[in-house]
Design a protein around this motif. Structure first.
Motif, PDB file in Angstrom:
ATOM      1  N   ALA A 211       2.452 -25.616  -2.699  1.00  0.00           N
ATOM      2  CA  ALA A 211       2.109 -24.283  -2.804  1.00  0.00           C
ATOM      3  C   ALA A 211       2.712 -23.438  -1.515  1.00  0.00           C
ATOM      4  CB  ALA A 211       0.535 -24.407  -2.312  1.00  0.00           C
ATOM      5  N   MET A 212       3.198 -23.910  -0.624  1.00  0.00           N
ATOM      6  CA  MET A 212       3.855 -23.151   0.493  1.00  0.00           C
ATOM      7  C   MET A 212       5.067 -22.238  -0.008  1.00  0.00           C
ATOM      8  SD  MET A 212       1.705 -23.165   3.311  1.00  0.00           S
ATOM      9  CE  MET A 212       2.708 -22.414   4.259  1.00  0.00           C
ATOM     10  N   ASN A 213       5.575 -22.828  -1.261  1.00  0.00           N
ATOM     11  CA  ASN A 213       6.636 -22.415  -1.797  1.00  0.00           C
ATOM     12  C   ASN A 213       6.597 -21.315  -2.842  1.00  0.00           C
ATOM     13  OD1 ASN A 213       8.566 -23.607  -0.182  1.00  0.00           O
ATOM     14  ND2 ASN A 213       8.346 -25.715  -1.488  1.00  0.00           N
ATOM     15  N   ASP A 214       5.250 -21.041  -3.203  1.00  0.00           N
ATOM     16  CA  ASP A 214       4.833 -20.039  -4.130  1.00  0.00           C
ATOM     17  C   ASP A 214       4.976 -18.921  -3.796  1.00  0.00           C
ATOM     18  OD1 ASP A 214       4.118 -22.166  -5.953  1.00  0.00           O
ATOM     19  OD2 ASP A 214       2.001 -22.251  -5.220  1.00  0.00           O
ATOM     20  N   GLY A 215       5.050 -18.419  -2.688  1.00  0.00           N
ATOM     21  CA  GLY A 215       4.944 -17.006  -2.252  1.00  0.00           C
ATOM     22  C   GLY A 215       3.490 -16.303  -2.730  1.00  0.00           C
ATOM     23  N   CYS A 216       3.885 -14.831  -3.203  1.00  0.00           N
ATOM     24  CA  CYS A 216       2.430 -14.290  -3.493  1.00  0.00           C
ATOM     25  C   CYS A 216       3.182 -12.906  -4.218  1.00  0.00           C
ATOM     26  CB  CYS A 216       1.635 -13.913  -2.174  1.00  0.00           C
ATOM     27  SG  CYS A 216       2.632 -12.671  -1.072  1.00  0.00           S
ATOM     28  N   PHE A 217       1.819 -12.026  -4.565  1.00  0.00           N
ATOM     29  CA  PHE A 217       2.370 -10.940  -5.384  1.00  0.00           C
ATOM     30  C   PHE A 217       1.433  -9.834  -4.838  1.00  0.00           C
ATOM     31  CE2 PHE A 217       2.277 -14.066  -8.876  1.00  0.00           C
ATOM     32  CZ  PHE A 217       3.406 -13.824  -9.444  1.00  0.00           C
ATOM     33  N   VAL A 218       1.843  -8.554  -4.978  1.00  0.00           N
ATOM     34  CA  VAL A 218       0.949  -7.607  -4.294  1.00  0.00           C
ATOM     35  C   VAL A 218       0.766  -6.714  -5.732  1.00  0.00           C
ATOM     36  CG1 VAL A 218       1.803  -7.442  -1.878  1.00  0.00           C
ATOM     37  CG2 VAL A 218       3.187  -6.124  -3.739  1.00  0.00           C
ATOM     38  N   VAL A 219      -0.519  -6.435  -5.761  1.00  0.00           N
ATOM     39  CA  VAL A 219      -1.129  -5.649  -6.954  1.00  0.00           C
ATOM     40  C   VAL A 219      -1.569  -4.307  -6.709  1.00  0.00           C
ATOM     41  CG1 VAL A 219      -1.389  -7.890  -8.445  1.00  0.00           C
ATOM     42  CG2 VAL A 219      -3.385  -6.833  -6.993  1.00  0.00           C
ATOM     43  N   PRO A 220      -1.381  -3.238  -7.619  1.00  0.00           N
ATOM     44  CA  PRO A 220      -1.797  -1.987  -7.118  1.00  0.00           C
ATOM     45  C   PRO A 220      -3.130  -1.533  -7.266  1.00  0.00           C
ATOM     46  CG  PRO A 220      -0.982  -1.961  -9.420  1.00  0.00           C
ATOM     47  CD  PRO A 220      -0.746  -3.357  -8.906  1.00  0.00           C
ATOM     48  N   VAL A 221      -4.032  -2.053  -6.323  1.00  0.00           N
ATOM     49  CA  VAL A 221      -5.428  -1.603  -5.899  1.00  0.00           C
ATOM     50  C   VAL A 221      -5.798  -1.840  -4.501  1.00  0.00           C
ATOM     51  CG1 VAL A 221      -6.419  -4.105  -6.687  1.00  0.00           C
ATOM     52  CG2 VAL A 221      -7.940  -2.018  -6.906  1.00  0.00           C
ATOM     53  N   GLY A 222      -6.729  -1.145  -4.150  1.00  0.00           N
ATOM     54  CA  GLY A 222      -7.134  -0.901  -2.779  1.00  0.00           C
ATOM     55  C   GLY A 222      -8.566  -1.479  -2.598  1.00  0.00           C
ATOM     56  N   CYS A 223      -9.007  -1.809  -1.532  1.00  0.00           N
ATOM     57  CA  CYS A 223     -10.147  -2.229  -1.297  1.00  0.00           C
ATOM     58  C   CYS A 223     -11.295  -1.328  -1.249  1.00  0.00           C
ATOM     59  CB  CYS A 223     -10.480  -2.837   0.359  1.00  0.00           C
ATOM     60  SG  CYS A 223     -11.857  -3.679   0.629  1.00  0.00           S
ATOM     61  N   GLU A 229      -7.703   4.028   0.617  1.00  0.00           N
ATOM     62  CA  GLU A 229      -7.553   3.070  -0.454  1.00  0.00           C
ATOM     63  C   GLU A 229      -6.484   3.075  -1.391  1.00  0.00           C
ATOM     64  OE1 GLU A 229     -10.603   1.931  -4.421  1.00  0.00           O
ATOM     65  OE2 GLU A 229     -11.273   3.136  -2.672  1.00  0.00           O
ATOM     66  N   GLU A 230      -6.023   4.417  -1.755  1.00  0.00           N
ATOM     67  CA  GLU A 230      -4.768   4.694  -2.376  1.00  0.00           C
ATOM     68  C   GLU A 230      -3.618   4.068  -1.973  1.00  0.00           C
ATOM     69  OE1 GLU A 230      -5.027   8.017   0.397  1.00  0.00           O
ATOM     70  OE2 GLU A 230      -6.386   6.724  -1.016  1.00  0.00           O
ATOM     71  N   LEU A 231      -3.615   3.842  -0.918  1.00  0.00           N
ATOM     72  CA  LEU A 231      -2.132   3.244  -0.216  1.00  0.00           C
ATOM     73  C   LEU A 231      -2.261   1.732  -0.147  1.00  0.00           C
ATOM     74  CD1 LEU A 231      -1.588   5.751   2.678  1.00  0.00           C
ATOM     75  CD2 LEU A 231      -0.625   5.765   0.390  1.00  0.00           C
ATOM     76  N   GLN A 232      -3.378   1.255  -0.270  1.00  0.00           N
ATOM     77  CA  GLN A 232      -3.390  -0.292   0.002  1.00  0.00           C
ATOM     78  C   GLN A 232      -3.044  -1.108  -1.429  1.00  0.00           C
ATOM     79  OE1 GLN A 232      -7.780  -0.838   0.821  1.00  0.00           O
ATOM     80  NE2 GLN A 232      -7.551   0.381   2.540  1.00  0.00           N
ATOM     81  N   TRP A 233      -2.463  -2.404  -1.247  1.00  0.00           N
ATOM     82  CA  TRP A 233      -2.183  -3.098  -2.271  1.00  0.00           C
ATOM     83  C   TRP A 233      -2.741  -4.525  -2.025  1.00  0.00           C
ATOM     84  CZ3 TRP A 233       1.704  -2.082  -6.033  1.00  0.00           C
ATOM     85  CH2 TRP A 233       1.961  -0.659  -6.323  1.00  0.00           C
TER      86      TRP A 233
END
Length: 704
Positions: A211-223, A229-233
């Motif tokens: 799991a530690m080698n999976d990395g991550c994604f960032v997706v275009p949506v804010g909290c 909010e429009e700048l958060q990923w």
């Protein structure tokens, strides 16, 4: 050590049996996973062949195998743009990519980040916005906005969080597409999995290391409802979550399925996204980690469910459900309104107090009826017995739908690839196909288990196309078909009936009737023609037929490669294959352009359904051979196939071929009726119009 009571054991075993019957068992979970993961690899390989700069991923219940027919899971696809490199430190900067630095400040919610633009040639943040998709904040940071994808939503799609959704198509689940960028390093906010030991001895040490080698994604949506909010990923750990779900045993999966059924059965719980299947999944993962591993037994399923429901109750009560991998991210923040919170708590409490009785009210997959064994319902004045599918019928239906959907996807991906070859010169098509075959060889030697399967499926289609293009070129020059072409045709023909029919077409158009007959006889030996499943994705409509019962039976036991032998794709001929196309089918290249605004991608090809085309070729060969009895038998079979197969994708073309056979037999009135039926099916872009004109001309000439 957990010791369930006799009542708990009895209810649990009954629940386990019911869930087994509706497909929540090891075999069907594995079949779902293998099919969807192979489809993911199919799209990955095809994207590589087409030089697309993204990698597709399948996530969610369909991929995990944590769904049922009645739950109607969404199709969740994440498209990762490989041109972007998301970094958490400038030392991770890579030349040749658009590098975006993950940054946070005091106002950034947990589980979210901001993306700061860096220079393309040096690992330093830029000091000016390169375009309107970026914003300069009060600290002079150039940050990428998250709303860029909203501006490019295709027709028919709506925004739902970070995804584009196709909704409202009858007979199909919603299709969600999420765009994302990838970061190869483990997110700083996430738990360091290797440091924690759990009561449940889960995740295992090996799973943690992976799991530690999976990395991550960032997706275009804010909290929702937060500043900027429009700048958060949002940081997505979907790869690790999928890995964790793949490690669960069948009892844990059944527990999750039951939670989702409860969620879907109570409108007040499911309304306004108060609770979600992702929250149920998170609750399950927390419970698996915290509870002793011997809890998760078939005869203790009710206790397992109650354990999760108690955890969920506390989460709702406190309005706090920590993300499993990013604990500071509260999944319930600002989700539950004060007016529905008491309702949700009351429902959960009722379920906990009912000792399993509340599950009898669940209508999804007739769960309640199956638990009680009562398959009757009372209407005013009568009692109606409800027919429910047996365990075998469920298995066949699920397997058939899975493989039918996969074959449609395979057809669609091959069609998308061929589209790029449509208007190329022959030498360019040969070069493109040759390069693609070389790429597949590399993929096959270096890819994952599922990518190897995808390469094997794709390669034979490409070999057949290349062999057919080369053969067409040879026929145009009145040359002997080169040995390399024959080798490719032979290899490609091993795939499925549509490929073998292209092989037969080559020899038919070359005038080699004995070899054509030999191939058609081979088809008859290898395939049960009338039991084949027709599959076509040329039209945009997704609601096209359903699997045959015979196909479903095959799908239960056989894998994808063997099921391919029971699948009849449409037969496609590019313009550069024109010399491998019978004269009657060549008319399809010259359809009148009656609706220029709505032209399908295959309109410049000659395309026909496999089963009718088999009988058409058989008819033509027997006619040339002078065997009137077999010629008539093939004609009758052609007519019957067009009338009886509801899954044909090119019925208008099949009718055009049938009509031309009628003309050749002097059945001119029947031919006109057949052409008319064809134009009724497809009023625009139909070769029948020119064929009707030719028919009238022949009739007028005969009368003279």
């Amino acid at each position: 050590m957990f010791h369930p009571t006799d009542h708990t054991r009895s209810v649990s075993l009954q629940l386990s049996k019911v869930l087994d019957d509706i497909g929540v068992n090891d075999d069907m979970v594995l079949k779902r996973r293998q099919t969807v993961m192979t489809e993911e690899s199919l799209r990955t390989v095809m994207a590589n062949l087409q030089d697309m700069k993204f990698t597709p991923y399948n996530f969610g219940s369909r991929t995990e195998g944590t769904t049922t027919a009645g739950l109607r899971a969404d199709s969740d696809t994440l498209a990762c743009n490989n041109q972007f490199n998301i970094i958490q430190d400038l030392s991770e900067w890579r030349h040749g990519y658009t590098n975006l630095l993950m940054v946070r400040d005091a106002n950034t919610p947990p589980g979210y980040c901001l993306l700061q633009k860096t220079y393309d040639d040096v690992p330093q943040p830029v000091n000016y916005p390169p375009c309107e998709d970026f914003y300069v904040d009060s600290r002079s940071r150039v940050l990428m906005k998250n709303d860029w994808f909203v501006k490019t939503l295709p027709n028919g799609r709506v925004r739902h969080g970070p995804s584009q959704s196709i909704q409202g198509l009858p007979g199909f689940a919603d299709d969600d597409l999420v765009y994302a960028y990838y970061c190869k390093s483990w997110p700083r906010e996430a738990r360091i999995l290797t440091e924690a030991a759990s009561a449940g001895n889960w995740p295992s040490e090996e799973l943690k290391r992976q799991a530690m080698n999976d990395g991550c994604f960032v997706v275009p949506v804010g909290c929702r409802g937060t500043e900027n909010e429009e700048l958060q990923w949002r940081i997505s750990t979907s790869l690790t979550e999928r890995r964790l779900m793949f490690s669960l045993n069948i009892v844990q999966i059944r527990c999750y399925v039951l939670m989702k059924m409860i969620l879907k059965s109570y409108q007040s719980i499911d309304s306004e996204d108060a609770l979600s299947s992702f929250i149920c999944k998170t609750v399950l993962l927390h419970c698996i980690e915290k509870e002793e591993e011997n809890l998760w037994q078939d005869d203790n399923l009710l206790n397992c469910l109650n354990t999760c429901m108690k955890f969920l109750h506390d989460c709702v009560l406190l309005e706090h459900c920590p993300h499993f991998l990013i604990p500071e991210n509260n999944l319930m923040a600002r989700r539950i309104s004060p007016d529905i919170k008491p309702q949700i708590l009351a429902i959960i409490q009722n379920i906990l107090r009912s000792d399993g009785k509340a599950l009898e009210d669940i209508e999804i997959d007739q769960l309640g009826m199956r638990i009680t064994g009562q398959f009757q319902t009372v209407y005013p004045g009568c009692i109606v017995t409800i027919q429910v599918p047996s365990a075998l019928e469920y298995k066949q239906n699920i397997s058939g739908h899975l493989l039918f959907t996969f074959m449609r996807s395979l057809s669609n991906r091959i069609g998308g690839y061929l589209t790029e070859l449509t208007h190329l010169q022959t030498e360019n098509v040969v070069q493109k196909l040759s390069v693609s075959i070389d790429k597949l060889t590399t993929f096959h030697s270096e890819g994952t288990e599922y990518e190897l399967k995808a390469c094997e499926l794709i390669s034979n289609f490409l070999y057949m196309s290349l062999g057919s293009v080369l053969a067409s070129n040879s026929i145009s020059k009145n040359e002997t078909i080169h040995r390399n072409s024959l080798v490719m045709l032979d290899q490609g023909s091993a795939n499925d009936i549509s490929s073998t029919l292209k092989w037969a077409s080559v020899f038919y158009c070359k005038g080699d009737m004995p070899q054509t007959i030999s191939i058609l006889d081979t088809i008859l030996e290898q395939y049960s023609i009338e039991r084949l499943q027709s599959v076509c994705c040329c039209y945009q409509s997704r609601d096209r037929g359903k699997p045959k019962h015979e196909f479903e039976e095959v799908c239960v036991e056989d894998d994808i490669k063997h099921v391919l032998k029971h699948t009849a794709f449409c037969v496609r001929f590019l313009p550069c294959e024109v010399n491998c196309v019978p004269e009657e089918l060549k008319h399809e290249y010259f359809r009148p352009n009656m609706d220029a605004l709505h032209k399908d991608y295959w309109m410049d090809w000659a395309v026909v359904d496999s089963i009718p085309y088999y009988y058409f070729l058989l008819y033509k060969v027997q006619k040339i051979q002078g065997n009137m009895e077999r010629q008539q038998a093939a004609f009758d079979k052609l007519r019957q196939a067009i009338d009886s197969d509801s899954n044909l994708g090119h019925r208008e073309t099949d009718l055009n071929l049938l009509a031309q056979c009628m003309e050749q037999q002097g059945m001119l009135d029947d031919a006109i009726a057949c052409y008319t039926a064809s134009t009724d099916l497809r009023p625009a872009h139909n070769a029948a119009y020119s064929l009707i004109s030719q028919n009238f001309y022949r009739r007028h000439s005969n009368n003279r």
